[in-house]
Scaffold this active site. Sequence first.
Site, PDB file in Angstrom:
ATOM      1  N   ASP A  71      63.281  61.362  41.166  1.00  0.00           N
ATOM      2  CA  ASP A  71      64.185  62.323  41.794  1.00  0.00           C
ATOM      3  C   ASP A  71      63.731  62.529  43.244  1.00  0.00           C
ATOM      4  O   ASP A  71      62.543  62.696  43.527  1.00  0.00           O
ATOM      5  CB  ASP A  71      64.161  63.653  41.032  1.00  0.00           C
ATOM      6  N   ILE A  72      64.692  62.513  44.150  1.00  0.00           N
ATOM      7  CA  ILE A  72      64.384  62.575  45.589  1.00  0.00           C
ATOM      8  C   ILE A  72      64.029  63.993  46.053  1.00  0.00           C
ATOM      9  O   ILE A  72      63.421  64.172  47.110  1.00  0.00           O
ATOM     10  CB  ILE A  72      65.586  61.997  46.377  1.00  0.00           C
ATOM     11  N   GLN A 130      75.380  71.078  37.771  1.00  0.00           N
ATOM     12  CA  GLN A 130      75.458  69.638  38.061  1.00  0.00           C
ATOM     13  C   GLN A 130      75.989  69.418  39.479  1.00  0.00           C
ATOM     14  O   GLN A 130      76.982  70.042  39.872  1.00  0.00           O
ATOM     15  CB  GLN A 130      76.391  68.932  37.053  1.00  0.00           C
ATOM     16  N   HIS A 168      72.911  62.228  33.958  1.00  0.00           N
ATOM     17  CA  HIS A 168      71.469  62.003  34.131  1.00  0.00           C
ATOM     18  C   HIS A 168      70.676  63.030  33.348  1.00  0.00           C
ATOM     19  O   HIS A 168      71.092  64.182  33.223  1.00  0.00           O
ATOM     20  CB  HIS A 168      71.061  62.032  35.613  1.00  0.00           C
ATOM     21  N   PHE A 169      69.544  62.579  32.850  1.00  0.00           N
ATOM     22  CA  PHE A 169      68.570  63.463  32.218  1.00  0.00           C
ATOM     23  C   PHE A 169      67.402  63.617  33.184  1.00  0.00           C
ATOM     24  O   PHE A 169      66.830  62.628  33.635  1.00  0.00           O
ATOM     25  CB  PHE A 169      68.073  62.884  30.895  1.00  0.00           C
ATOM     26  N   HIS A 170      67.074  64.872  33.498  1.00  0.00           N
ATOM     27  CA  HIS A 170      65.876  65.166  34.275  1.00  0.00           C
ATOM     28  C   HIS A 170      64.681  65.116  33.330  1.00  0.00           C
ATOM     29  O   HIS A 170      64.737  65.693  32.236  1.00  0.00           O
ATOM     30  CB  HIS A 170      65.937  66.577  34.852  1.00  0.00           C
TER      31      HIS A 170
HETATM   32  P1  AMP Z   1      72.006  67.847  38.891  1.00  0.00           P
HETATM   33  O1  AMP Z   1      73.303  67.135  39.169  1.00  0.00           O
HETATM   34  O2  AMP Z   1      72.026  69.302  39.296  1.00  0.00           O
HETATM   35  O3  AMP Z   1      71.541  67.687  37.475  1.00  0.00           O
HETATM   36  O4  AMP Z   1      70.874  67.233  39.797  1.00  0.00           O
HETATM   37  C1  AMP Z   1      71.023  66.085  40.574  1.00  0.00           C
HETATM   38  C2  AMP Z   1      69.623  65.612  40.901  1.00  0.00           C
HETATM   39  O5  AMP Z   1      69.750  64.397  41.612  1.00  0.00           O
HETATM   40  C3  AMP Z   1      68.815  66.573  41.791  1.00  0.00           C
HETATM   41  O6  AMP Z   1      67.586  66.858  41.160  1.00  0.00           O
HETATM   42  C4  AMP Z   1      68.633  65.784  43.085  1.00  0.00           C
HETATM   43  O7  AMP Z   1      67.394  66.036  43.683  1.00  0.00           O
HETATM   44  C5  AMP Z   1      68.760  64.361  42.602  1.00  0.00           C
HETATM   45  N1  AMP Z   1      69.224  63.398  43.602  1.00  0.00           N
HETATM   46  C6  AMP Z   1      70.303  63.503  44.418  1.00  0.00           C
HETATM   47  N2  AMP Z   1      70.443  62.395  45.169  1.00  0.00           N
HETATM   48  C7  AMP Z   1      69.434  61.559  44.813  1.00  0.00           C
HETATM   49  C8  AMP Z   1      69.030  60.254  45.220  1.00  0.00           C
HETATM   50  N3  AMP Z   1      69.684  59.567  46.167  1.00  0.00           N
HETATM   51  N4  AMP Z   1      67.934  59.704  44.640  1.00  0.00           N
HETATM   52  C9  AMP Z   1      67.265  60.374  43.688  1.00  0.00           C
HETATM   53  N5  AMP Z   1      67.592  61.606  43.257  1.00  0.00           N
HETATM   54  C10 AMP Z   1      68.662  62.200  43.807  1.00  0.00           C
END
Ligand code: AMP
Length: 143
Positions: free
Chosen positions: A35-36, A98, A104-106
């Site tokens: 995760d970035i 989201q 995606h799964f964190h």
């Molecule tokens: P969510 O949609 O709230 O479950 O979270 C989206 C996740 O994607 C967040 O934790 C961001 O930090 C992560 N994210 C967004 N863009 C990127 C990327 N280009 N590479 C890696 N992680 C990302």
Amino acid sequence: MTAAYDSQNIFAKILRGEAPCVKLYEDEAAFAFMDIMPRGPGHLLVIPKTPARNILDIEAEALAAMMPAVKKLAVAAKAGLGADGVTVAQFSEPASGQVVYHLHFHVIPCFDGVTLKPPGGPIAPAAELEPIAAKIRAALTNP
Ligand code: AMP
């Protein structure tokens, strides 16, 4: 009704190799990368290769096919970083938080007494994520 899948979302671009990522793992059904904007060291994401907006629209079979990767990455992240536990989280639709509309799964390693940072924190450069990713990859190879 849930909105349609948008194939221009950033995770779809990562899957197609059109956007960069710090890659951890790939199999027939799943892809994992750092995760970035990590909420803690080792925060990673596991996504299905199939186009799905979130858990509400993915076919049950495709979901089942990707879950072994979630388990694998959770075990490797905990072991590789010497964490005390791991949080696995999934958000579906804006009301849940989201922001990227490819399922995606964190997977977030957790350490006793350390609170996770809030979402949307500063972007971590690849150079910072890479050494952490190397530890997770090593734990994947030598469980
Ligand atoms: P969510 O949609 O709230 O479950 O979270 C989206 C996740 O994607 C967040 O934790 C961001 O930090 C992560 N994210 C967004 N863009 C990127 C990327 N280009 N590479 C890696 N992680 C990302």
